[in-house]
Write a protein that holds these residues in place. Structure first.
Motif, PDB file in Angstrom:
ATOM      1  N   HIS A  29      25.551  27.212 -20.527  1.00  0.00           N
ATOM      2  CA  HIS A  29      24.978  26.294 -19.534  1.00  0.00           C
ATOM      3  C   HIS A  29      24.310  27.015 -18.495  1.00  0.00           C
ATOM      4  CE1 HIS A  29      28.745  23.548 -20.433  1.00  0.00           C
ATOM      5  NE2 HIS A  29      28.201  23.634 -21.487  1.00  0.00           N
TER       6      HIS A  29
ATOM      7  N   ASP B 218      29.209  19.961 -22.147  1.00  0.00           N
ATOM      8  CA  ASP B 218      28.145  19.077 -21.690  1.00  0.00           C
ATOM      9  C   ASP B 218      28.111  17.778 -22.100  1.00  0.00           C
ATOM     10  OD1 ASP B 218      25.365  18.972 -20.012  1.00  0.00           O
ATOM     11  OD2 ASP B 218      24.583  18.993 -21.793  1.00  0.00           O
TER      12      ASP B 218
ATOM     13  N   ARG C 177      30.610  15.640 -20.238  1.00  0.00           N
ATOM     14  CA  ARG C 177      30.040  15.541 -18.614  1.00  0.00           C
ATOM     15  C   ARG C 177      29.027  14.311 -18.712  1.00  0.00           C
ATOM     16  NH1 ARG C 177      25.592  16.299 -16.383  1.00  0.00           N
ATOM     17  NH2 ARG C 177      24.910  17.641 -18.036  1.00  0.00           N
ATOM     18  N   ARG C 178      28.334  14.324 -19.585  1.00  0.00           N
ATOM     19  CA  ARG C 178      27.180  13.097 -19.674  1.00  0.00           C
ATOM     20  C   ARG C 178      27.766  11.688 -19.905  1.00  0.00           C
ATOM     21  NH1 ARG C 178      23.783  13.935 -23.364  1.00  0.00           N
ATOM     22  NH2 ARG C 178      24.648  16.020 -24.287  1.00  0.00           N
TER      23      ARG C 178
ATOM     24  N   GLY D  95      31.485  11.215 -20.558  1.00  0.00           N
ATOM     25  CA  GLY D  95      32.764  10.741 -20.179  1.00  0.00           C
ATOM     26  C   GLY D  95      33.510  10.144 -21.530  1.00  0.00           C
TER      27      GLY D  95
ATOM     28  N   GLN E 231      40.352  11.777 -15.243  1.00  0.00           N
ATOM     29  CA  GLN E 231      39.473  11.352 -13.861  1.00  0.00           C
ATOM     30  C   GLN E 231      39.894   9.857 -13.479  1.00  0.00           C
ATOM     31  OE1 GLN E 231      35.685  11.460 -15.719  1.00  0.00           O
ATOM     32  NE2 GLN E 231      35.021  13.693 -14.996  1.00  0.00           N
TER      33      GLN E 231
END
Length: 161
Positions: free
Chosen positions: A51, A112, A115-116, A118, A158
């Protein structure tokens, strides 16, 4: 020779290198972080994914001098306080690795991706986004299963927060 300073896994690190040195080689040879693998040197295999400034990149496509001043996370930087990152744990639990050579790049790409996207991540998206990462051992079934399990777990965590 050029001086390159990066924030790597939360720590400021510097080294000198030739202007032509690839970031993957700088990270491995100059900084001693060998978890990032060199596979093809032609952007085809994805073993070198790290990253950079929060986005997954193939570190064999970037010169170290181009990354100067960037924030880098390598596979070594994912685990915190001795506890595996949820994606690393999911790969372990779901047998998403065999020889382990592609695993760092697969994990970094997956982190990644999650993260984008979910918890909305689906199998077709995972398979599409992993096309740039080659595994010669597993046939991808357990890799995809691992990514989806991690996305589900991270999404549930989350939602609970």
């Amino acid at each position: 020779m050029a001086k390159v300073t990066l924030t790597v896994n939360g720590r400021k690190m510097s080294g000198e290198c030739d202007d032509r040195i690839l970031l993957v080689n700088f990270v491995r040879d100059n900084l001693g972080l060998t978890g990032t693998h060199v596979g093809c040197d032609t952007t085809q295999c994805g073993a070198c994914v790290i990253h950079m400034d929060g986005k997954s990149v193939k570190s064999c496509t970037i010169l170290a001098v181009q990354a100067n001043g960037s924030e880098i996370t390598t596979i070594e930087g994912l685990a915190k306080d001795g506890e595996l990152h949820p994606v690393q744990a999911a790969f372990k639990e779901n047998h998403g690795l065999q020889c382990g050579f592609c695993t760092p790049g697969m994990v970094m790409t997956s982190v990644d991706m999650i993260r984008r996207h979910g918890a909305k991540l689906d199998e077709a998206t995972v398979r599409h986004e992993l096309e740039g990462n080659i595994c010669r051992c597993t046939g991808y079934h357990n890799i995809v299963k691992s990514v989806l399990a991690a996305a589900h777990e991270m999404g549930a965590k989350q939602a609970a927060e």
